[in-house]
Design an enzyme around this catalytic site. Structure first.
Site, short mmCIF file in Angstrom:
data_model
loop_
_atom_site.label_atom_id
_atom_site.label_comp_id
_atom_site.label_asym_id
_atom_site.label_seq_id
_atom_site.Cartn_x
_atom_site.Cartn_y
_atom_site.Cartn_z
N TYR A 1 0.84 -1.21 0.00
CA TYR A 1 0.00 0.00 0.00
C TYR A 1 0.86 1.25 0.00
CZ TYR A 1 -4.16 -2.82 1.12
OH TYR A 1 -5.19 -3.73 1.10
N THR A 2 0.58 2.13 -0.93
CA THR A 2 1.32 3.38 -1.14
C THR A 2 2.83 3.15 -1.05
OG1 THR A 2 0.90 4.04 1.17
CG2 THR A 2 -0.52 4.96 -0.52
#
Length: 358
Positions: free
Chosen positions: A60-61
Site C-alpha cells: 500500500y502506497t
C-alpha cells in the site's frame, strides 16, 4: 452496536472491533490518498471511538501506509498494545526481483522483516496472504507462516483473495501437520459482489475463519454519489464498469430507504455487509474524517426486513455450478419436508406415497 463491542476473529481468541480501518489510502504516493497528518488523525478518531483493528499491506502506497502506522502506533508501546495491526505479504515492491514478493519461504520471511521494520513493532497481529501465489506449493507457505508464529513475529495468519478449494487444502495441511491454521478470510463483499456466497462464505463458516470483507461500497459506487446522468466522480478502482442500469435501480432503492431512515446509502451498504452470515469485521476505507464518521455510523442503522428483502432481490447473483442446482434441488433429498428452516417441494419424479416404490 458501537465500535467497542468486540468480536473474536474466526476460531481464535483475538478480539477485534466490528469495523476494521483499512489504510490503502494512507499516504499520497499513488497520486491520491490521505496526507500523513490526516491519516494519523483518522487513526486517532477510529481508536477513540473504540476501534482497535487496523489493516494495511506491504504494498500500500509503496510501503508508506505501514510507515505511517509505525510512526503513529508502533513507536508508542501503549498504543501498539491496544491496537490489532494486520498487514499482508505477496505484493512485490521490487521490480525485476522474482523473490521480492509471492508466498515462497524466502520471500515471506523477507517481507515480514521489512513490514516489522516499517511498522516499528516486534510482531504482527494478523499476517494475511494478500492473494494466492499460484506457483508456490501451499504447504511451503503454511510451513513458513508457522515458523513466523513460533518465532513470535506473527500472532495469527489469514488468507485473502484465494479460491475456497485452495484455502481448504491449506487448512487440512495445517491440521494434519500440526501447523498454525488460518483464522481469517479477507474477500471482496458488497451488494454488488455477492458471488462469494457460493463457496467462500460457506467454507469460512465451516472451517472457522472469520470473514473481513473489503470494498463494501464497491469502489465508492454504493455511496450514492453517482447519478444516471453521469454526475459524480470517484477515485475508486474500476467504478465506472459497475455503473449499469441494474446498479442505478439498486441505488434508487437505497436512496429512497436512506431518506425514510434518515441515513445514507453508504451506511445502508456497510450495514448490510456487516450483518451477513459469517462476517466478523468489515473493512472500511476512509480518505477523510467525514468518510470515517459516516462509515462508523453504519453500525447504528437498523435495516427493516422488507428493505433487506428488496436489496437482496435486486442483487441476487448468478452462482456457478453446482451451487445453483444444489439450491434449487433441496427437495431431492428432503422429500418435501422442511429441514433447518428450508422448505422445498419433493423431487417431481419421487414416489408420492410409501406404496409407490419398489
Amino acid at each position: 452496536m458501537p465500535l467497542d463491542h468486540y468480536v473474536t476473529l474466526g476460531r481464535s481468541g483475538l478480539r477485534v472491533s466490528p469495523l476494521c480501518l483499512g489504510t490503502m489510502t494512507f499516504g499520497e504516493d499513488w497520486g491520491w490518498g490521505s496526507s500523513v497528518a490526516d491519516s494519523k488523525a483518522i487513526i486517532d478518531a477510529f481508536m477513540a471511538a473504540g476501534g482497535n483493528f487496523v489493516d494495511t499491506a506491504n504494498i500500500y502506497t509503496k510501503g508508506h501506509s505501514e510507515v505511517i502506522i509505525g510512526d503513529h502506533l508502533g513507536s508508542d508501546p501503549g498504543r501498539r498494545q491496544r491496537a490489532v495491526i494486520a498487514t499482508k505479504f505477496t505484493g512485490n515492491l521490487y521490480r525485476n526481483d522474482p523473490n521480492g514478493g509471492g508466498a515462497g519461504r524466502k520471500s515471506i520471511i523477507q517481507q515480514c522483516e521489512n513490514s516489522l521494520r516499517r511498522l516499528q513493532t516486534d510482531y504482527i497481529d494478523v499476517y494475511w496472504m494478500h492473494m494466492w501465489d499460484m506457483v508456490t506449493p501451499i504447504d511451503e507457505t503454511m510451513r513458513a507462516l508457522d515458523d513466523l508464529v513460533r518465532d513470535g513475529k506473527v500472532r495469527y495468519i489469514g488468507a485473502s483473495d484465494t479460491p475456497a478449494w485452495k484455502i481448504s487444502q491449506a487448512q487440512m495441511i495445517a491440521e494434519m501437520r500440526n501447523l498454525v491454521p488460518f483464522v481469517g478470510l479477507q474477500i471482496e463483499y458488497s451488494l454488488l459482489e455477492r458471488t462469494v456466497e457460493a463457496e467462500l462464505i460457506p467454507m469460512a463458516q465451516e472451517l472457522g475463519l472469520g470473514v473481513t470483507p473489503w470494498s463494501p461500497l464497491k469502489s465508492g459506487v454504493l455511496t450514492g454519489k453517482f447519478k444516471r446522468g453521469g454526475e459524480g466522480s470517484s477515485r475508486g478502482i474500476g467504478a465506472n464498469m459497475h455503473l449499469t442500469d441494474k446498479t442505478f435501480d439498486l441505488l434508487d432503492v437505497m436512496h429512497e430507504a436512506a431518506s425514510a431512515l434518515d441515513t445514507t446509502p453508504a451506511r445502508i451498504a456497510i450495514n448490510w455487509v456487516h450483518n451477513r452470515p459469517g462476517v466478523t469485521s468489515t473493512i472500511i476505507g476512509a480518505r477523510t474524517m467525514a468518510q470515517l464518521e459516516d462509515n462508523v455510523a453504519a453500525l447504528d442503522v437498523r435495516l427493516p426486513a422488507d428493505l433487506i428483502a428488496k436489496l437482496e432481490a435486486a442483487t441476487t447473483p448468478d452462482l456457478p455450478f453446482p451451487i445453483d442446482i444444489l439450491n434449487n434441488m433441496r427437495g431431492f433429498g428432503n422429500g418435501g419436508a422442511t429441514v433447518n428452516g428450508h422448505a422445498a417441494e419433493a423431487f417431481y419424479l419421487a414416489p408420492v406415497g410409501d406404496d409407490d416404490r419398489y
